[in-house]
Design a protein around this motif. Structure first.
Motif, PDB file in Angstrom:
ATOM      1  N   ASN A 626      -2.551   7.069 -12.668  1.00 14.60           N
ATOM      2  CA  ASN A 626      -1.821   7.727 -11.582  1.00 14.60           C
ATOM      3  C   ASN A 626      -2.017   6.983 -10.269  1.00 14.60           C
ATOM      4  O   ASN A 626      -1.071   6.767  -9.508  1.00 14.60           O
ATOM      5  CB  ASN A 626      -2.285   9.174 -11.434  1.00 14.60           C
ATOM      6  N   GLY A 627      -3.248   6.592  -9.989  1.00 15.51           N
ATOM      7  CA  GLY A 627      -3.519   5.839  -8.773  1.00 15.51           C
ATOM      8  C   GLY A 627      -2.842   4.486  -8.779  1.00 15.51           C
ATOM      9  O   GLY A 627      -2.312   4.036  -7.754  1.00 15.51           O
ATOM     10  N   ARG A 628      -2.839   3.835  -9.937  1.00 18.48           N
ATOM     11  CA  ARG A 628      -2.190   2.521 -10.026  1.00 18.48           C
ATOM     12  C   ARG A 628      -0.682   2.640  -9.846  1.00 18.48           C
ATOM     13  O   ARG A 628      -0.046   1.777  -9.237  1.00 18.48           O
ATOM     14  CB  ARG A 628      -2.527   1.857 -11.368  1.00 18.48           C
ATOM     15  N   GLU A 629      -0.091   3.710 -10.380  1.00 21.39           N
ATOM     16  CA  GLU A 629       1.350   3.903 -10.208  1.00 21.39           C
ATOM     17  C   GLU A 629       1.709   4.056  -8.738  1.00 21.39           C
ATOM     18  O   GLU A 629       2.678   3.467  -8.245  1.00 21.39           O
ATOM     19  CB  GLU A 629       1.827   5.135 -10.978  1.00 21.39           C
ATOM     20  N   LEU A 630       0.928   4.837  -8.014  1.00 19.13           N
ATOM     21  CA  LEU A 630       1.212   5.023  -6.589  1.00 19.13           C
ATOM     22  C   LEU A 630       0.962   3.746  -5.801  1.00 19.13           C
ATOM     23  O   LEU A 630       1.667   3.453  -4.829  1.00 19.13           O
ATOM     24  CB  LEU A 630       0.390   6.178  -6.040  1.00 19.13           C
ATOM     25  N   ALA A 670      -4.242  -4.339  -6.253  1.00 12.76           N
ATOM     26  CA  ALA A 670      -4.675  -2.946  -6.374  1.00 12.76           C
ATOM     27  C   ALA A 670      -3.949  -2.243  -7.515  1.00 12.76           C
ATOM     28  O   ALA A 670      -4.537  -1.436  -8.242  1.00 12.76           O
ATOM     29  CB  ALA A 670      -4.429  -2.206  -5.064  1.00 12.76           C
ATOM     30  N   ALA A 671      -2.671  -2.542  -7.680  1.00 13.60           N
ATOM     31  CA  ALA A 671      -1.885  -1.893  -8.731  1.00 13.60           C
ATOM     32  C   ALA A 671      -2.352  -2.297 -10.123  1.00 13.60           C
ATOM     33  O   ALA A 671      -2.100  -1.583 -11.100  1.00 13.60           O
ATOM     34  CB  ALA A 671      -0.409  -2.231  -8.557  1.00 13.60           C
ATOM     35  N   LEU A 672      -3.047  -3.429 -10.228  1.00 12.11           N
ATOM     36  CA  LEU A 672      -3.538  -3.907 -11.521  1.00 12.11           C
ATOM     37  C   LEU A 672      -4.993  -3.547 -11.769  1.00 12.11           C
ATOM     38  O   LEU A 672      -5.462  -3.617 -12.912  1.00 12.11           O
ATOM     39  CB  LEU A 672      -3.384  -5.429 -11.606  1.00 12.11           C
ATOM     40  N   SER A 673      -5.702  -3.162 -10.724  1.00  7.27           N
ATOM     41  CA  SER A 673      -7.150  -2.981 -10.835  1.00  7.27           C
ATOM     42  C   SER A 673      -7.516  -1.738 -11.635  1.00  7.27           C
ATOM     43  O   SER A 673      -7.064  -0.631 -11.315  1.00  7.27           O
ATOM     44  CB  SER A 673      -7.771  -2.886  -9.440  1.00  7.27           C
ATOM     45  N   PRO A 674      -8.364  -1.875 -12.673  1.00  3.06           N
ATOM     46  CA  PRO A 674      -8.839  -0.700 -13.414  1.00  3.06           C
ATOM     47  C   PRO A 674      -9.941   0.042 -12.668  1.00  3.06           C
ATOM     48  O   PRO A 674     -10.281   1.168 -13.021  1.00  3.06           O
ATOM     49  CB  PRO A 674      -9.372  -1.312 -14.714  1.00  3.06           C
ATOM     50  N   SER A 675     -10.483  -0.583 -11.628  1.00  2.00           N
ATOM     51  CA  SER A 675     -11.571   0.022 -10.861  1.00  2.00           C
ATOM     52  C   SER A 675     -11.008   0.799  -9.675  1.00  2.00           C
ATOM     53  O   SER A 675     -10.326   0.227  -8.815  1.00  2.00           O
ATOM     54  CB  SER A 675     -12.527  -1.063 -10.352  1.00  2.00           C
ATOM     55  N   THR A 676     -11.298   2.093  -9.629  1.00  2.00           N
ATOM     56  CA  THR A 676     -10.827   2.911  -8.512  1.00  2.00           C
ATOM     57  C   THR A 676     -11.424   2.429  -7.200  1.00  2.00           C
ATOM     58  O   THR A 676     -10.737   2.362  -6.171  1.00  2.00           O
ATOM     59  CB  THR A 676     -11.195   4.383  -8.746  1.00  2.00           C
ATOM     60  N   THR A 677     -12.695   2.067  -7.218  1.00  2.00           N
ATOM     61  CA  THR A 677     -13.359   1.614  -5.990  1.00  2.00           C
ATOM     62  C   THR A 677     -12.714   0.349  -5.453  1.00  2.00           C
ATOM     63  O   THR A 677     -12.408   0.240  -4.257  1.00  2.00           O
ATOM     64  CB  THR A 677     -14.853   1.372  -6.256  1.00  2.00           C
TER      65      THR A 677
END
Length: 702
Positions: A626-630, A670-677
């Motif tokens: 969800n975060g990556r989509e946004l 950021a859109a590709l990163s699996p790390s939320t941080t």
């Protein structure tokens, strides 16, 4: 996430345990993340606050519910020109219904409670709850019904719709005219009635199984921050559900969704370049793959080459028109109908055309794009019937299903929450580039200066845009509503659509009568269309992002769209004169066209930055995919900002573009990163760079 109808009761006549209620909202209590996408709770709250201020300025309050009633070419069972209104006193139960344009001698008036359940829709159906208010007798095509209601008889009743039927028939048998409360009304009465529930005879009584808990703090402390947070939670849940419906719900139709034409990754619209990238199996091309829709549903050639969609705007018994897909960004700031807005002193600002007053909102390209009362809520019903059907029979239950009441609430919430909740203030903006600043000055005027000797307009000093595009929006600076005008677009020589397909009919714009005489003198087999030649005014803040231009995609670039107003097509059109006959002829030089265009490109980029940062904020509050989509959506808005600033060839803000490119790179990662941080760190860096780019282009006075 599921939005459910509230199982609660408002006792509106002071009888605890009895009464009826408007259907309000509840947020799900599960821990699933809300994904709003381009939807924005702050924007919807702003829209709601503006609506509330406007409603109360007109004398409205929480003790009166007023619903306009009109014929719906989709829900009504018989044709009618009748219109009316119901007023309900929520304190005393007194009801008044007035109507005009009546043809029969008597009608029954009903309250309708659309019940939830399998195969239930917004249309009154057997199994729904009906309450008959009484019979309205017509005299000289007018009628009035005054009565009062019994709270005990309406215990647990939710008002979803008011229906006038032919006398002796129930709403599922006969629907002549009808009306329903829209989203903002529902929010208002939920907010106000519960807030006042402990102050007098108005009582709020929750059923033992009620999901109305989110409103209970309003009763205890109507002005608490917690109360505001709960209302925001309700809005957020509605927006999220609306987004899900907008992007995924086919309504058991041909496979299309709202997002088939209003693409989230393309500014909620489509154009020929975007269409060319789609696979042949995309639902947009259903007319090419479904034999039942091969003829009369779309014009595939015009769709693929020009991005035009067929719309039976004047009814399915008349030929359709070919129109571009308008974006839905900042919709709440462009749909106010002229003649319905008051100034700061409460004086009604009269519009130029009485026909516009028949529509609650100025929707579609011609202002009459919605069925029934013309509301945004009803627009979704019309879209399903027009674009989602499996065959041209358009039979509900077989070719598609109609939306439910709850689905219409959610779709309206999502559409109202998109983009800006307010227009910009050009008077407080000074642009760094001298070219852009000159473009602003040319744009931000509404009339040509007048020669004091000859009394004739002095041309070349103003682009005269402010009159219809106050602060670059879609609102008249005089009427504060959306001006529907005939600006001559339809009579331009060598229209692209006509060159591609010579059978393409004229588009008459608003209205369903042959006011222009285009049909009267034609051979019966010749395709023609109806209307007064007037079209809605689109907002220009998002213009550079949403080419091609005008209702028929007749102009490809922003510079060409600005230059159109130099042509005889505009300067000989009714739209070049104001209602007071002031002459707004436009004759600006090519360099002035460039200046105005660069100004429009710049304000579009500034809006891209604002929206991208809003999406980034939402992305940082979400986890995983969800975060990556946004983050991806934020990246696309940043990319749009770069494109609109560079596609004009002259690039006055190159330093700002460089910062935007760097921000884009951070967002891409950021859109590709699996790390939320890591993702959030990258998004914060991108946000900072975009704010620096903004500051390089414009300064804003307090």
């Amino acid at each position: 996430m599921k939005i459910t109808k509230i199982g609660a009761v408002l006792a509106v006549i002071g009888l605890i345990g009895g009464g009826f209620a408007l259907p309000f909202f509840t947020a799900s209590t599960n821990s699933e993340e809300l994904v709003l996408g381009h939807g924005n709770v702050d924007a919807l709250q702003g829209v709601y606050q503006q609506w509330q201020n406007h409603y109360q300025a007109r004398g409205g309050d929480a003790t009166q519910l007023r619903l306009p009633l009109a014929h719906s070419r989709l829900l009504s069972t018989s044709a009618s020109k009748a219109r009316g209104a119901m007023t309900l006193n929520l304190m005393t139960g007194a009801v008044t219904v007035k109507a005009s344009g009546l043809e029969a001698s008597a009608y029954d008036v009903w309250l309708v409670d659309n019940l939830d359940g399998p195969n239930r829709t917004v249309k009154p159906e057997a199994g729904d709850r009906f309450f008959r208010l009484g019979t309205l007798a017509a005299d000289q095509h007018r009628g009035e019904l005054s009565t009062s209601i019994d709270a005990k008889a309406l215990a647990g009743f939710n008002i979803d719709m008011v229906v006038m039927s032919l006398a002796g028939q129930s709403p599922d048998q006969s629907l002549v005219i009808a009306g329903a409360p829209d989203l903002l009304q529902r929010l208002y009465y939920a907010d106000k009635l519960w807030a006042k529930a402990t102050l007098g005879p108005l009582q709020a009584v929750a059923e033992t199984t009620s999901a109305f808990a989110f409103l209970l703090p309003k009763v205890a402390n109507a002005k608490s921050n917690g109360n505001d947070a709960n209302l925001a939670a309700v809005m957020g849940a509605e927006i999220a559900e609306g987004r899900r419906l907008f992007t995924k719900e086919t309504f058991s139709g041909n496979g299309r969704t709202c997002a088939t034409c209003h693409r989230l990754d393309h500014n909620h619209t489509i154009d020929p370049k975007y269409i060319a990238r789609l696979p042949p199996t995309d639902p947009l091309f259903v007319a090419e793959t479904n034999p039942a829709l091969k003829t009369g549903f779309e014009n595939p050639k015009l769709m693929r080459e020009l991005g035009l969609i067929l719309a039976n705007i004047d009814g399915f018994d008349k030929p359709g028109v070919m129109r571009s897909v308008p974006h839905t960004l900042a919709l709440a700031k462009s749909i106010q109908t002229e003649g319905t807005v008051r100034d700061d002193q409460g004086v009604l600002l009269k519009g130029e055309f009485d026909l516009d007053l028949e529509f609650a909102h100025a929707l579609g390209w011609s202002g009459d794009g919605s069925v029934g009362t013309g509301s945004l809520r009803e627009f979704a019903i019309g879209a399903v019937v027009q674009h989602f059907t499996k065959s041209l029979a358009r039979k509900p239950g077989a070719d598609f299903r109609l939306p439910t009441d709850a689905e219409l609430n959610a779709l309206e919430a999502y559409m109202l929450s998109l983009g800006r909740s307010d227009d910009i203030n050009l008077s407080k903006m000074t642009f760094t580039s001298a070219i852009v600043q000159r473009g602003k000055v040319l744009f931000d005027q509404k009339n040509n200066p007048v020669d004091p000797v000859t009394k004739k307009p002095i041309l070349g000093k103003s682009a005269n845009c402010n009159g219809c595009h106050s602060n670059a929006g879609a609102i008249s600076s005089t009427t504060r509503g959306n001006p529907t005008r005939d600006t001559g677009v339809e009579v331009m020589e060598d229209q692209a659509a006509v060159l591609v397909d010579p059978t393409t009919p004229m588009d008459g714009g608003i209205g369903d009568e042959d006011k222009l005489g285009w049909c009267a003198d034609n051979d019966p087999d010749t395709r023609c269309n109806y209307g007064e030649g007037r079209f809605n005014t689109p907002p220009l803040i998002e213009a550079a992002d949403t080419a091609p231009f005008f209702h028929n995609n007749s102009v490809s670039t922003l510079e060409e769209a600005v230059a159109f107003y130099n042509t005889d097509a505009f300067n000989n059109s009714p739209g070049h004169l104001t209602s007071s006959k002031a002459d707004r002829t436009v004759k600006i030089s090519s360099s002035q066209v460039v200046a105005v265009s660069l100004f429009l490109r710049t304000i579009n980029a500034l809006e891209n930055i604002r929206n991208a940062n809003k999406l980034a904020d939402q992305a940082m509050a979400l986890n995983g995919s969800n975060g990556r989509e946004l983050a991806r959506l934020a990246m696309e808005d940043t990319e749009d900002a770069i494109e609109v600033l560079t596609e004009g060839q002259l690039i006055p803000d190159q330093a700002a573009v460089a910062k935007l490119r760097s921000a884009y790179n951070y967002e891409y990662s950021a859109a590709l990163s699996p790390s939320t941080t890591l993702r959030n760190t990258l998004l914060r860096k991108a946000k900072a760079l975009k704010l620096e780019a903004d500051a390089l282009m414009v300064t804003r006075a307090p």
